[in-house]
Scaffold this active site. Structure first.
Site, PDB file in Angstrom:
ATOM      1  N   ASP A  66     -17.274   0.898 -46.937  1.00  0.00           N
ATOM      2  CA  ASP A  66     -18.159   1.248 -47.630  1.00  0.00           C
ATOM      3  C   ASP A  66     -18.673   0.140 -48.941  1.00  0.00           C
ATOM      4  O   ASP A  66     -19.430  -0.470 -49.227  1.00  0.00           O
ATOM      5  CB  ASP A  66     -19.604   1.154 -46.846  1.00  0.00           C
ATOM      6  CG  ASP A  66     -19.905   1.836 -46.918  1.00  0.00           C
ATOM      7  OD1 ASP A  66     -19.827   2.518 -47.803  1.00  0.00           O
ATOM      8  OD2 ASP A  66     -21.448   2.383 -46.545  1.00  0.00           O
ATOM      9  N   GLU A 204     -19.075  14.493 -50.016  1.00  0.00           N
ATOM     10  CA  GLU A 204     -19.276  13.724 -51.575  1.00  0.00           C
ATOM     11  C   GLU A 204     -20.085  14.687 -52.041  1.00  0.00           C
ATOM     12  O   GLU A 204     -21.357  14.354 -51.908  1.00  0.00           O
ATOM     13  CB  GLU A 204     -19.739  12.563 -51.393  1.00  0.00           C
ATOM     14  CG  GLU A 204     -19.758  11.388 -52.589  1.00  0.00           C
ATOM     15  CD  GLU A 204     -20.172  10.321 -52.146  1.00  0.00           C
ATOM     16  OE1 GLU A 204     -19.628   9.190 -50.764  1.00  0.00           O
ATOM     17  OE2 GLU A 204     -19.711   9.512 -53.156  1.00  0.00           O
TER      18      GLU A 204
HETATM   19  O1  KIV Z   1     -17.533   3.547 -48.980  1.00  0.00           O
HETATM   20  C1  KIV Z   1     -16.418   4.651 -49.386  1.00  0.00           C
HETATM   21  O2  KIV Z   1     -15.588   4.483 -50.188  1.00  0.00           O
HETATM   22  C2  KIV Z   1     -16.125   6.252 -48.991  1.00  0.00           C
HETATM   23  C3  KIV Z   1     -15.760   6.826 -49.565  1.00  0.00           C
HETATM   24  C4  KIV Z   1     -16.032   6.909 -51.314  1.00  0.00           C
HETATM   25  C5  KIV Z   1     -15.448   8.648 -49.322  1.00  0.00           C
HETATM   26  O3  KIV Z   1     -17.391   6.081 -48.138  1.00  0.00           O
END
Ligand code: KIV
Length: 289
Positions: A66, A204
């Protein structure tokens, strides 16, 4: 065997890839044996068909994150991202890939209310995109939802630590787990999501020691972003690692400087157009006689 092919009747077709076996959630889960993963799992984000084609041969997983809210739509956060956006981009990435498992993020507001709401929206994502898994953010509070989805045939990737959809409660995008209490909570979140049946967990923006502790503590592969080199795999936002943005988080390594190269190409084109140097005979239709 995948029956997947790219429609070569489109005006910008690239050659059809040889259909092969796509990566599956159980195969990825099985990469972690007795607490360790021999070869780290490679994951990148993709939002479009062409980028998926280019990344697919190099990745075990493509994530339709997202983060497309900021990267593609210029939104200030992931909060306004809709299910419709995720489905449209998810389907494009599935069309452009044949090898990697494609996982699609469940956007904010599409799964938190109840396991039933999550199932309705996750099943819609699977039906409309052809992807093989969804990812959702959150720890212990989301464990019943993860279990509900997994028991009904939907592979789930967990996401703990810095969870960008919670930016308004977290107060920003800084690294998490600096205080002992928060560290214990994130570790507990990861263990609970593991026990609920997620086939891997994105961790993260946490301190390295916490990422290492989580990687040792859970049975499934841990995919790090701003976490630790000892995680079972790594993910980055592709546009960040290609150098498309001037500012990126500290944990991003730039493998290219596409922003500069695109700017230079656009400048060269503009100059040639203004001097009537483009198009030349090579790019012009003329009668054959
Ligand atoms: O939305 C995204 O790109 C993510 C990654 C950063 C893991 O959740």
């Amino acid at each position: 065997m995948s029956t997947f092919t790219i429609d070569t009747a489109t005006s910008r077709a690239t050659p059809s890839p040889v259909p092969g076996k796509r990566m599956t959630a159980p195969a990825l889960r099985a990469r972690k044996v007795d607490g360790s993963t021999a070869e780290p799992i490679v994951m990148l984000t993709a939002y479009t068909m062409r980028m998926a084609q280019l990344l697919d041969p190099h990745c075990e997983m493509l994530l339709v994150g997202d983060s497309l809210g900021q990267v593609i739509y210029g939104l200030p956060s992931t909060i306004p991202v809709t299910l419709e956006m995720m489905c449209a981009h998810g389907a494009a990435v599935v069309r452009g890939s044949w090898h990697a498992l494609v996982a699609v993020d469940m956007p904010f507001g599409s799964y938190e209310q109840s396991p039933e709401q999550a199932f309705a929206n996750a099943s819609r994502i699977l039906k409309e995109t052809g992807c093989a898994a969804v990812k959702l953010e959150g720890g212990a509070a989301m464990a019943p939802t993860v279990e509900f989805l997994v028991q009904r045939g939907i592979p789930v990737i967990g996401h703990v630590g810095l969870t960008p959809q919670a930016v308004n409660t977290l107060g920003g995008y800084g690294a998490r787990g600096r205080q002992e209490q928060e560290k214990r909570k994130i570790l507990f979140d990861a263990r609970t999501i593991d026990a609920a049946g997620a086939f891997c967990i994105v961790v993260e923006g946490v301190l390295e020691e916490l990422a290492d502790e989580i990687t040792s503590a859970v049975s499934v592969p841990v995919i790090g972003i701003g976490a630790s080199a000892n995680c079972d795999g790594q993910v980055l936002v592709t546009d960040d690692m290609l150098g498309l943005f001037e500012r990126t988080p500290r944990f991003v390594k730039r493998y290219d400087d596409l922003a500069t190269r695109i700017g230079e190409a656009a400048q060269a084109y503009a100059e040639e157009v203004r001097r009537r140097r483009f198009p030349t005979a090579d790019q012009t239709y003329r009668s054959k006689a």
